[in-house]
Design an enzyme around this catalytic site. Structure first.
Site, PDB file in Angstrom:
ATOM      1  N   GLY A  25       0.831  -1.189   0.000  1.00  0.00           N
ATOM      2  CA  GLY A  25       0.000   0.000   0.000  1.00  0.00           C
ATOM      3  C   GLY A  25       0.868   1.242   0.000  1.00  0.00           C
ATOM      4  O   GLY A  25       1.959   1.258  -0.588  1.00  0.00           O
ATOM      5  N   SER A  26       0.414   2.280   0.676  1.00  0.00           N
ATOM      6  CA  SER A  26       1.123   3.560   0.690  1.00  0.00           C
ATOM      7  C   SER A  26       2.577   3.409   1.135  1.00  0.00           C
ATOM      8  O   SER A  26       3.503   3.766   0.413  1.00  0.00           O
ATOM      9  CB  SER A  26       0.394   4.552   1.599  1.00  0.00           C
ATOM     10  OG  SER A  26       1.096   5.772   1.676  1.00  0.00           O
ATOM     11  N   SER A  50      -4.412 -10.731  -4.044  1.00  0.00           N
ATOM     12  CA  SER A  50      -4.324  -9.274  -3.895  1.00  0.00           C
ATOM     13  C   SER A  50      -4.136  -8.575  -5.239  1.00  0.00           C
ATOM     14  O   SER A  50      -3.347  -9.013  -6.087  1.00  0.00           O
ATOM     15  CB  SER A  50      -3.153  -8.910  -2.979  1.00  0.00           C
ATOM     16  OG  SER A  50      -2.937  -7.504  -2.970  1.00  0.00           O
ATOM     17  N   GLU A  83      -5.372  -2.579  11.461  1.00  0.00           N
ATOM     18  CA  GLU A  83      -6.511  -3.408  11.843  1.00  0.00           C
ATOM     19  C   GLU A  83      -6.404  -4.854  11.362  1.00  0.00           C
ATOM     20  O   GLU A  83      -7.070  -5.744  11.900  1.00  0.00           O
ATOM     21  CB  GLU A  83      -7.826  -2.785  11.343  1.00  0.00           C
ATOM     22  CG  GLU A  83      -7.981  -2.715   9.841  1.00  0.00           C
ATOM     23  CD  GLU A  83      -7.433  -1.457   9.210  1.00  0.00           C
ATOM     24  OE1 GLU A  83      -7.854  -1.125   8.086  1.00  0.00           O
ATOM     25  OE2 GLU A  83      -6.552  -0.814   9.839  1.00  0.00           O
ATOM     26  N   HIS A 107       4.843   1.733  12.408  1.00  0.00           N
ATOM     27  CA  HIS A 107       3.928   2.339  13.381  1.00  0.00           C
ATOM     28  C   HIS A 107       3.872   1.382  14.560  1.00  0.00           C
ATOM     29  O   HIS A 107       3.811   0.166  14.385  1.00  0.00           O
ATOM     30  CB  HIS A 107       2.545   2.535  12.757  1.00  0.00           C
ATOM     31  CG  HIS A 107       1.549   3.228  13.628  1.00  0.00           C
ATOM     32  ND1 HIS A 107       1.907   4.184  14.553  1.00  0.00           N
ATOM     33  CD2 HIS A 107       0.198   3.108  13.731  1.00  0.00           C
ATOM     34  CE1 HIS A 107       0.814   4.631  15.171  1.00  0.00           C
ATOM     35  NE2 HIS A 107      -0.229   3.981  14.692  1.00  0.00           N
ATOM     36  N   GLU A 194      -2.708  12.936  14.381  1.00  0.00           N
ATOM     37  CA  GLU A 194      -3.654  12.650  13.312  1.00  0.00           C
ATOM     38  C   GLU A 194      -5.064  13.096  13.678  1.00  0.00           C
ATOM     39  O   GLU A 194      -5.776  13.697  12.863  1.00  0.00           O
ATOM     40  CB  GLU A 194      -3.663  11.140  13.025  1.00  0.00           C
ATOM     41  CG  GLU A 194      -2.393  10.612  12.395  1.00  0.00           C
ATOM     42  CD  GLU A 194      -2.326   9.095  12.393  1.00  0.00           C
ATOM     43  OE1 GLU A 194      -1.425   8.548  11.727  1.00  0.00           O
ATOM     44  OE2 GLU A 194      -3.160   8.462  13.060  1.00  0.00           O
ATOM     45  N   GLU A 226     -10.463  30.622   0.292  1.00  0.00           N
ATOM     46  CA  GLU A 226     -10.033  31.210   1.562  1.00  0.00           C
ATOM     47  C   GLU A 226      -9.817  30.173   2.661  1.00  0.00           C
ATOM     48  O   GLU A 226      -8.980  30.371   3.538  1.00  0.00           O
ATOM     49  CB  GLU A 226     -11.057  32.249   2.038  1.00  0.00           C
ATOM     50  CG  GLU A 226     -11.156  33.469   1.148  1.00  0.00           C
ATOM     51  CD  GLU A 226      -9.837  34.227   1.021  1.00  0.00           C
ATOM     52  OE1 GLU A 226      -9.020  34.179   1.971  1.00  0.00           O
ATOM     53  OE2 GLU A 226      -9.606  34.849  -0.032  1.00  0.00           O
ATOM     54  N   SER A 251       0.590  39.604   5.778  1.00  0.00           N
ATOM     55  CA  SER A 251       0.385  41.029   6.056  1.00  0.00           C
ATOM     56  C   SER A 251       0.209  41.282   7.553  1.00  0.00           C
ATOM     57  O   SER A 251      -0.121  40.372   8.318  1.00  0.00           O
ATOM     58  CB  SER A 251      -0.862  41.532   5.317  1.00  0.00           C
ATOM     59  OG  SER A 251      -2.034  40.997   5.916  1.00  0.00           O
TER      60      SER A 251
END
Length: 337
Positions: A25-26, A50, A83, A107, A194, A226, A251
């Site tokens: 994955g990522s 997969s 998970e 992680h 997060e 904005e 500014s």
């Protein structure tokens, strides 16, 4: 905290070892490809069914079933979603975890909250890039890197730190800096960041600002510019020089509004709610809630994600971005990825 760089790492510590990256994955695709480009012996572990098998093979990587990849590897990096990681570990990886092997993560979730419990004679470390996988790959290809965190959970062979530093260097992290931490600190601060600031806090703030302007009668396009589009300018300034440099660049009117009105929006009550979220993280309540949600088929997750996609700011944003074709160049996430 001490930071380590490429000069502090020796790729030879992992050049003679087989590395299995579980998941594509990522983070999986980025780390596997970066490792391969750094001359490491890499295999990607995936289910035969997969959809990522074809992607990994197209990228020139060797693909094996998860259990076989774990058996062959000296270093097993688990990069499947939090998970599903406990189930994958227990059924496919644990049988291959012999003494002296290295089990790695990006992680600390599974280890810190006890969902994954490796044998005591297995080395366990974490190399956690402080950015999504697409950015890890993008920066590496550009000759740069994403800073990484390094943590050691178990070190029976006494060389796990050297292995972790070499791994971080191979994926480009040591170009930017590798900082030592613990599984607990990485996990709890990552979840908090997060939820309260980087994702949850930011997206809720953007949507609330957009809604406030539109409900007051202003054009949706103006509200988008904005409250969303210009966010990149501000974040880039903070990223490059901190909050003070950002304030120097805007500014005087904007700076005065920042310093006097910001604390009205994000006040003491907001901070108290953040402390409540942190307590849920520290106690493991959030982790249990998330794992239960996943076990039940993600009903709330799916409903919230679908609602988010249908928010008016997403519709207006897509229309406005289509008018700015130059934004498609050098995207961190390529279209269709």
């Amino acid at each position: 905290m001490r930071a380590y760089y490429d000069k502090d790492a020796d790729l030879n510590h992992i050049k003679n070892k087989k590395i299995a990256v579980m998941g594509f994955g990522s983070q999986g695709h980025a780390q596997a490809m970066n490792l391969a480009d750094s001359g490491c012996d890499v295999v990607v572990g995936l289910k035969s069914t997969s959809a990522s098998v074809a992607k990994a093979q197209k990228a020139g990587l060797r693909v094996l079933p998860v259990r076989q990849a774990a058996e062959e590897a000296d270093i097993v990096m688990i990069l499947v979603p939090d998970e599903v990681a406990p189930g994958v570990y227990e059924s496919e990886i644990a049988p291959a975890m012999r003494a002296g092997k290295y089990l790695a993560f990006s992680h600390g979730f599974g280890i810190h909250f006890g969902f994954i419990k490796p044998p005591k004679d297995v080395n366990v470390f974490m190399v956690a890039p402080k950015g999504p996988g697409h950015l890890v790959r993008h920066q590496f290809v550009q000759g740069a890197g994403v800073p990484c965190l390094l943590a050691i959970h178990q070190d029976p062979t006494g060389d796990t730190k050297k292995i972790g530093l070499a791994y971080a260097s191979a994926i480009g992290g040591a170009r930017a800096g590798v900082i030592e931490t613990t599984f607990r600190e990485e996990t709890e601060t990552d979840l908090f960041g997060e939820q309260c600031v980087l994702c949850g806090g930011l997206t809720a703030l953007i949507q609330a600002g957009y809604e406030t302007l539109v409900e007051a009668g202003y054009a949706p396009e103006m509200a988008y510019f904005e409250c969303c589009h210009e966010m990149k300018l501000i974040v880039d300034l903070i990223y490059e020089g901190g909050i003070s440099e950002m304030r120097y660049s805007i500014s005087n009117t904007a700076e005065y509004g920042d310093m006097t009105r910001g604390p009205v929006v994000i006040d003491a009550k907001t901070k108290e709610r953040m402390k409540g979220i942190l307590k849920d993280i520290q106690s493991g309540a959030f982790a249990k809630e998330w794992m239960k949600e996943a076990a039940n088929g993600l009903p709330r997750f799916k409903a919230l994600a679908e609602a988010g996609k249908k928010h008016p700011i997403e519709v207006v944003g897509a229309q406005l971005r289509a008018m700015m074709p130059w934004m498609k160049k050098n995207r961190v996430i390529a279209e269709g990825a």
